[in-house]
Every structure is written in structure tokens, then in C-alpha cells.
Design a protein around this motif. Structure first.
Motif, PDB file in Angstrom:
ATOM      1  N   PRO A  25      13.255 -16.989  14.592  1.00 15.02           N
ATOM      2  CA  PRO A  25      15.124 -17.052  14.255  1.00 15.02           C
ATOM      3  C   PRO A  25      15.023 -16.365  12.435  1.00 15.02           C
ATOM      4  CG  PRO A  25      13.929 -19.816  14.614  1.00 15.02           C
ATOM      5  CD  PRO A  25      12.813 -18.242  14.908  1.00 15.02           C
ATOM      6  N   VAL A  26      13.798 -16.337  11.990  1.00 14.86           N
ATOM      7  CA  VAL A  26      13.813 -15.380  10.838  1.00 14.86           C
ATOM      8  C   VAL A  26      13.891 -14.188  10.781  1.00 14.86           C
ATOM      9  CG1 VAL A  26      13.582 -17.583   9.187  1.00 14.86           C
ATOM     10  CG2 VAL A  26      11.903 -16.357  10.573  1.00 14.86           C
ATOM     11  N   GLY A  27      13.221 -13.731  11.588  1.00 13.93           N
ATOM     12  CA  GLY A  27      13.271 -12.307  12.516  1.00 13.93           C
ATOM     13  C   GLY A  27      11.609 -11.425  11.709  1.00 13.93           C
ATOM     14  N   LEU A  28      11.573 -10.874  10.822  1.00 17.44           N
ATOM     15  CA  LEU A  28      10.538 -10.203   9.749  1.00 17.44           C
ATOM     16  C   LEU A  28      10.716  -9.917   9.148  1.00 17.44           C
ATOM     17  CD1 LEU A  28       8.589  -8.239  11.657  1.00 17.44           C
ATOM     18  CD2 LEU A  28       8.756  -6.197  11.135  1.00 17.44           C
ATOM     19  N   HIS A  29      10.309 -11.712   8.825  1.00 10.98           N
ATOM     20  CA  HIS A  29      10.240 -11.919   7.411  1.00 10.98           C
ATOM     21  C   HIS A  29       8.677 -11.820   6.794  1.00 10.98           C
ATOM     22  CE1 HIS A  29       9.289 -16.172   7.885  1.00 10.98           C
ATOM     23  NE2 HIS A  29       9.225 -15.897   8.896  1.00 10.98           N
ATOM     24  N   ALA A  30       8.527 -12.617   5.088  1.00  8.33           N
ATOM     25  CA  ALA A  30       6.852 -12.238   4.825  1.00  8.33           C
ATOM     26  C   ALA A  30       5.283 -12.832   5.849  1.00  8.33           C
ATOM     27  CB  ALA A  30       7.341 -12.987   3.277  1.00  8.33           C
ATOM     28  N   ASP A  54      14.968   5.783  17.525  1.00 11.52           N
ATOM     29  CA  ASP A  54      14.458   7.651  17.637  1.00 11.52           C
ATOM     30  C   ASP A  54      14.317   7.779  15.771  1.00 11.52           C
ATOM     31  OD1 ASP A  54      17.205   6.749  16.416  1.00 11.52           O
ATOM     32  OD2 ASP A  54      17.965   8.540  17.173  1.00 11.52           O
ATOM     33  N   GLY A  55      13.576   6.794  15.428  1.00  9.96           N
ATOM     34  CA  GLY A  55      13.379   6.244  14.092  1.00  9.96           C
ATOM     35  C   GLY A  55      14.679   6.339  13.501  1.00  9.96           C
ATOM     36  N   PRO A  56      14.265   5.793  12.059  1.00 12.85           N
ATOM     37  CA  PRO A  56      13.239   5.837  10.990  1.00 12.85           C
ATOM     38  C   PRO A  56      11.674   5.104  11.091  1.00 12.85           C
ATOM     39  CG  PRO A  56      14.586   4.969   9.475  1.00 12.85           C
ATOM     40  CD  PRO A  56      14.730   4.982  11.204  1.00 12.85           C
ATOM     41  N   TRP A  57      10.668   6.015  11.258  1.00 11.45           N
ATOM     42  CA  TRP A  57       9.505   4.734  11.499  1.00 11.45           C
ATOM     43  C   TRP A  57       9.425   4.730   9.984  1.00 11.45           C
ATOM     44  CZ3 TRP A  57       8.693   4.242  16.085  1.00 11.45           C
ATOM     45  CH2 TRP A  57       9.763   4.630  17.527  1.00 11.45           C
ATOM     46  N   THR A  58       8.433   3.526  10.363  1.00 17.29           N
ATOM     47  CA  THR A  58       7.649   2.465   9.597  1.00 17.29           C
ATOM     48  C   THR A  58       5.909   2.441  10.133  1.00 17.29           C
ATOM     49  OG1 THR A  58       9.665   1.140   8.430  1.00 17.29           O
ATOM     50  CG2 THR A  58       7.396   0.558   8.539  1.00 17.29           C
ATOM     51  N   ASP A  59       5.145   2.826   9.195  1.00 12.39           N
ATOM     52  CA  ASP A  59       3.902   2.174   9.546  1.00 12.39           C
ATOM     53  C   ASP A  59       3.442   0.706   8.973  1.00 12.39           C
ATOM     54  OD1 ASP A  59       0.780   2.017   9.053  1.00 12.39           O
ATOM     55  OD2 ASP A  59       1.003   3.258   7.396  1.00 12.39           O
ATOM     56  N   ALA A  60       3.040   0.378  11.115  1.00  6.80           N
ATOM     57  CA  ALA A  60       3.061  -1.478  10.724  1.00  6.80           C
ATOM     58  C   ALA A  60       1.580  -1.667  10.085  1.00  6.80           C
ATOM     59  CB  ALA A  60       2.613  -1.233  12.222  1.00  6.80           C
ATOM     60  N   LYS A  65       6.256  -1.481   3.376  1.00  3.35           N
ATOM     61  CA  LYS A  65       6.818  -1.160   4.284  1.00  3.35           C
ATOM     62  C   LYS A  65       7.966  -1.821   4.834  1.00  3.35           C
ATOM     63  CE  LYS A  65       5.170   3.055   3.128  1.00  3.35           C
ATOM     64  NZ  LYS A  65       4.023   3.541   2.906  1.00  3.35           N
ATOM     65  N   VAL A  66       6.468  -3.113   5.748  1.00  5.48           N
ATOM     66  CA  VAL A  66       7.264  -3.533   6.670  1.00  5.48           C
ATOM     67  C   VAL A  66       8.245  -4.606   6.781  1.00  5.48           C
ATOM     68  CG1 VAL A  66       6.776  -5.394   9.161  1.00  5.48           C
ATOM     69  CG2 VAL A  66       5.332  -2.767   8.247  1.00  5.48           C
ATOM     70  N   MET A  67       7.892  -5.344   5.594  1.00  7.75           N
ATOM     71  CA  MET A  67       8.341  -6.063   4.397  1.00  7.75           C
ATOM     72  C   MET A  67      10.054  -5.869   4.621  1.00  7.75           C
ATOM     73  SD  MET A  67       6.687  -9.025   2.435  1.00  7.75           S
ATOM     74  CE  MET A  67       4.629  -9.636   3.364  1.00  7.75           C
ATOM     75  N   ARG A  68      10.235  -4.553   4.364  1.00  7.24           N
ATOM     76  CA  ARG A  68      11.367  -3.307   3.452  1.00  7.24           C
ATOM     77  C   ARG A  68      12.622  -3.783   4.807  1.00  7.24           C
ATOM     78  NH1 ARG A  68       8.810   0.455  -0.601  1.00  7.24           N
ATOM     79  NH2 ARG A  68       8.425  -0.617  -2.846  1.00  7.24           N
ATOM     80  N   VAL A  69      11.592  -3.497   6.081  1.00 10.29           N
ATOM     81  CA  VAL A  69      12.997  -3.146   7.065  1.00 10.29           C
ATOM     82  C   VAL A  69      13.516  -4.607   7.000  1.00 10.29           C
ATOM     83  CG1 VAL A  69      12.920  -2.865   9.724  1.00 10.29           C
ATOM     84  CG2 VAL A  69      10.957  -1.858   8.088  1.00 10.29           C
TER      85      VAL A  69
ATOM     86  N   ARG B 126      -3.180   0.382  -4.371  1.00 10.88           N
ATOM     87  CA  ARG B 126      -2.037   0.926  -3.898  1.00 10.88           C
ATOM     88  C   ARG B 126      -0.650   0.529  -2.677  1.00 10.88           C
ATOM     89  NH1 ARG B 126      -4.005   4.781  -0.076  1.00 10.88           N
ATOM     90  NH2 ARG B 126      -5.407   4.968  -1.178  1.00 10.88           N
ATOM     91  N   SER B 127      -1.690  -0.526  -2.378  1.00 12.96           N
ATOM     92  CA  SER B 127      -0.279  -1.510  -1.384  1.00 12.96           C
ATOM     93  C   SER B 127       0.254  -2.888  -2.168  1.00 12.96           C
ATOM     94  CB  SER B 127      -1.314  -2.328  -0.385  1.00 12.96           C
ATOM     95  OG  SER B 127      -0.556  -2.442   0.919  1.00 12.96           O
ATOM     96  N   ALA B 128      -0.569  -3.078  -3.231  1.00 12.94           N
ATOM     97  CA  ALA B 128      -0.231  -4.405  -3.984  1.00 12.94           C
ATOM     98  C   ALA B 128       0.806  -3.985  -4.822  1.00 12.94           C
ATOM     99  CB  ALA B 128      -1.118  -4.984  -4.911  1.00 12.94           C
ATOM    100  N   GLU B 129       0.972  -2.518  -5.040  1.00 13.38           N
ATOM    101  CA  GLU B 129       1.510  -1.411  -6.470  1.00 13.38           C
ATOM    102  C   GLU B 129       2.269  -1.080  -5.437  1.00 13.38           C
ATOM    103  OE1 GLU B 129      -0.936   1.250  -8.603  1.00 13.38           O
ATOM    104  OE2 GLU B 129      -1.816  -0.558  -9.886  1.00 13.38           O
ATOM    105  N   GLU B 130       2.304  -0.981  -4.305  1.00 10.25           N
ATOM    106  CA  GLU B 130       3.916  -0.157  -3.395  1.00 10.25           C
ATOM    107  C   GLU B 130       5.547  -1.143  -3.615  1.00 10.25           C
ATOM    108  OE1 GLU B 130       1.976   0.284   0.618  1.00 10.25           O
ATOM    109  OE2 GLU B 130       4.635   1.603   0.379  1.00 10.25           O
ATOM    110  N   PHE B 131       5.327  -2.536  -4.802  1.00 10.64           N
ATOM    111  CA  PHE B 131       5.748  -3.353  -4.199  1.00 10.64           C
ATOM    112  C   PHE B 131       6.377  -2.518  -5.577  1.00 10.64           C
ATOM    113  CE2 PHE B 131       8.021  -7.453  -3.510  1.00 10.64           C
ATOM    114  CZ  PHE B 131       7.068  -7.384  -1.620  1.00 10.64           C
TER     115      PHE B 131
END
Lengths: 104, 133
Positions: A25-30, A54-60, A65-69, B126-131
Motif C-alpha cells: 500500500p505505501v509503495g517504495l517508501h523507506a 526506457d528509464g531513467p535508471w536508478t542504482d538499486a 537514490k532508491v528512496m528518492r524515486v 558518501r551514502s549518508a552524505e548523499e542526503f
């Protein structure tokens, strides 16, 4: 981490792709992001995902970066995986998403 | 204060408020698991809001790992006292402790996530500071 030899080795492997729909239900949250990242880090393969084929691709493997999606429930996660353990990595990613990260 | 035997990078949480430090540590344990050495400290020596060098040194000791320790701090004094604590460590340990420029709660979760995957101290920082990037 990404030295030249590792890059060359990765080129020898086919890129595998597959997709799965976010069911929790909450999707890809924390919390799911942490689980996805932790699982991804267990593989040598390069693992990326995107909300479109076709992206844009995120490093899993990058928790930030994953949370930002901020992928919502119902979104389709497209995975793109390259590496020696690519098949196992892709299977693990799909299983996590389809299983709602154990919280659906 | 808690810890866990592991070769992964240790995480230390330093807040002016012991409740924040403990709560952030709870979040790390619940979200990331127990594969990461973890310790927290908060409050001044009289139990009020603040930080103290001795408490930070204890926390670094509790979360010690051969891979090093990443320290997450909140405001001003937490950072300066953490830097002071790092300077007081023996030289071989000092080089394996870093204070991260990251938000204390989010940074702790992210740093621990990175650490739980076996990443190096530099990658954890680095990962922590990415925030803030």
C-alpha cells in the motif's frame, strides 16, 4: 569499487530485464527501500530499476537514490541487471516486489 | 546503548537529546536489522540536553569495528564534541572514525543500510552524505 577490470567483466554478461508491480500500500517508501537495497547489495551484478521501460535508471544499491524515486503502489518497477549472478539477482528483486517486501 | 558483533562499519548516533539518539537507533535496528554494530549517546553529563565527549567515546568503543565507525550528529556541539572525541582516540583508531555531514536520523538509517551490505567506511559516509547532495 568500479575498476576497469570489473567493468570489462560486466560487459561479458547479457543484460537481463523484467518488471513487477508494486503491491504494498505505501509503495517504495523507506522500509521497502532499505530491503531492496540490502538485497541488491548481496549480488555482484549491476542492478538498476526505473518506472518506465526506457528509464531513467536508478542504482538499486543506493538507499538514497532508491528512496528518492518515491514509487507509489501500483507502479511498475522495470529492472535491468547485468553481471555474473544476474539471474539470481533479478529473481530476488522480482520476488521482493511481488511479495510486497513482506508487508503487503 | 547497544552493539552487535560484526565486521561491518559501526554506526554511532550523537544527539543533544538522548530520546532522539535512542529513537534513531531503534529505527536503524527495526529497518536495517542487527548486522551492523550500533551505539547511541545523548545528553550532557548532568542529564540535560547536550552532548559529552566521554559519552561519545564510549559509544565509539561500543560500536567499534575493524572496518571503522561512522558518527552521525545533530547540531553544533554534537559535531565539535564528536570531533574532539575522535582526536582523543589512539592514532590507529582515529583514522578509522569519520563524522558524517548528514541529517542524524536519515543519515543513520542510510549509513547502516550501506554498512549492512558490507560497504567500506568511505562508501558508508558518501551514502549518508548523499542526503544533502
Amino acid at each position: 569499487m568500479h575498476d576497469v577490470n570489473a567493468g570489462r567483466a560486466a560487459e561479458a554478461f547479457a543484460t537481463l530485464t523484467a518488471s513487477a508491480v508494486l503491491v504494498n500500500p505505501v509503495g517504495l517508501h523507506a522500509r521497502p527501500s532499505v530491503k531492496l537495497t540490502q538485497s541488491a547489495k548481496g549480488f555482484a551484478a549491476r542492478i538498476e530499476f526505473a518506472l518506465a521501460a526506457d528509464g531513467p535508471w536508478t542504482d538499486a544499491k543506493s538507499p538514497v537514490k532508491v528512496m528518492r524515486v518515491k514509487a507509489p503502489q501500483g507502479a511498475t518497477l522495470h529492472f535491468r541487471v547485468t553481471g555474473p549472478d544476474g539471474e539470481a539477482a533479478l529473481a530476488a528483486m522480482l520476488a521482493l516486489v511481488r511479495d510486497g517486501f513482506g508487508e503487503a | 546503548m547497544s552493539s552487535s558483533n560484526s565486521a561491518n562499519v559501526g554506526i554511532v548516533i550523537v544527539s543533544h537529546s538522548p530520546k532522539i539518539a535512542e529513537g534513531a537507533a531503534d529505527m536503524v535496528r527495526q529497518m536495517v536489522g542487527s548486522a551492523v554494530p550500533l551505539a547511541w549517546t545523548g545528553g550532557d553529563v548532568d542529564g540535560g540536553l547536550g552532548t559529552n565527549v566521554a559519552g561519545i567515546l564510549e559509544a565509539i568503543e561500543a560500536a567499534w569495528s575493524p572496518a571503522g565507525v561512522a558518527v552521525l550528529v545533530d547540531l553544533g556541539g554534537a559535531e565539535t564534541n564528536s570531533e574532539m572525541a575522535v582526536e582523543m582516540l589512539a592514532e590507529d583508531r582515529r583514522v578509522r572514525v569519520v563524522v558524517c555531514n548528514a541529517p542524524v536520523v536519515e543519515g543513520a538509517v542510510i549509513a547502516a543500510t550501506e554498512s549492512s551490505g558490507g560497504s567500506s567506511l568511505a562508501a558508508v559516509k558518501r551514502s549518508a552524505e548523499e542526503f544533502y547532495a
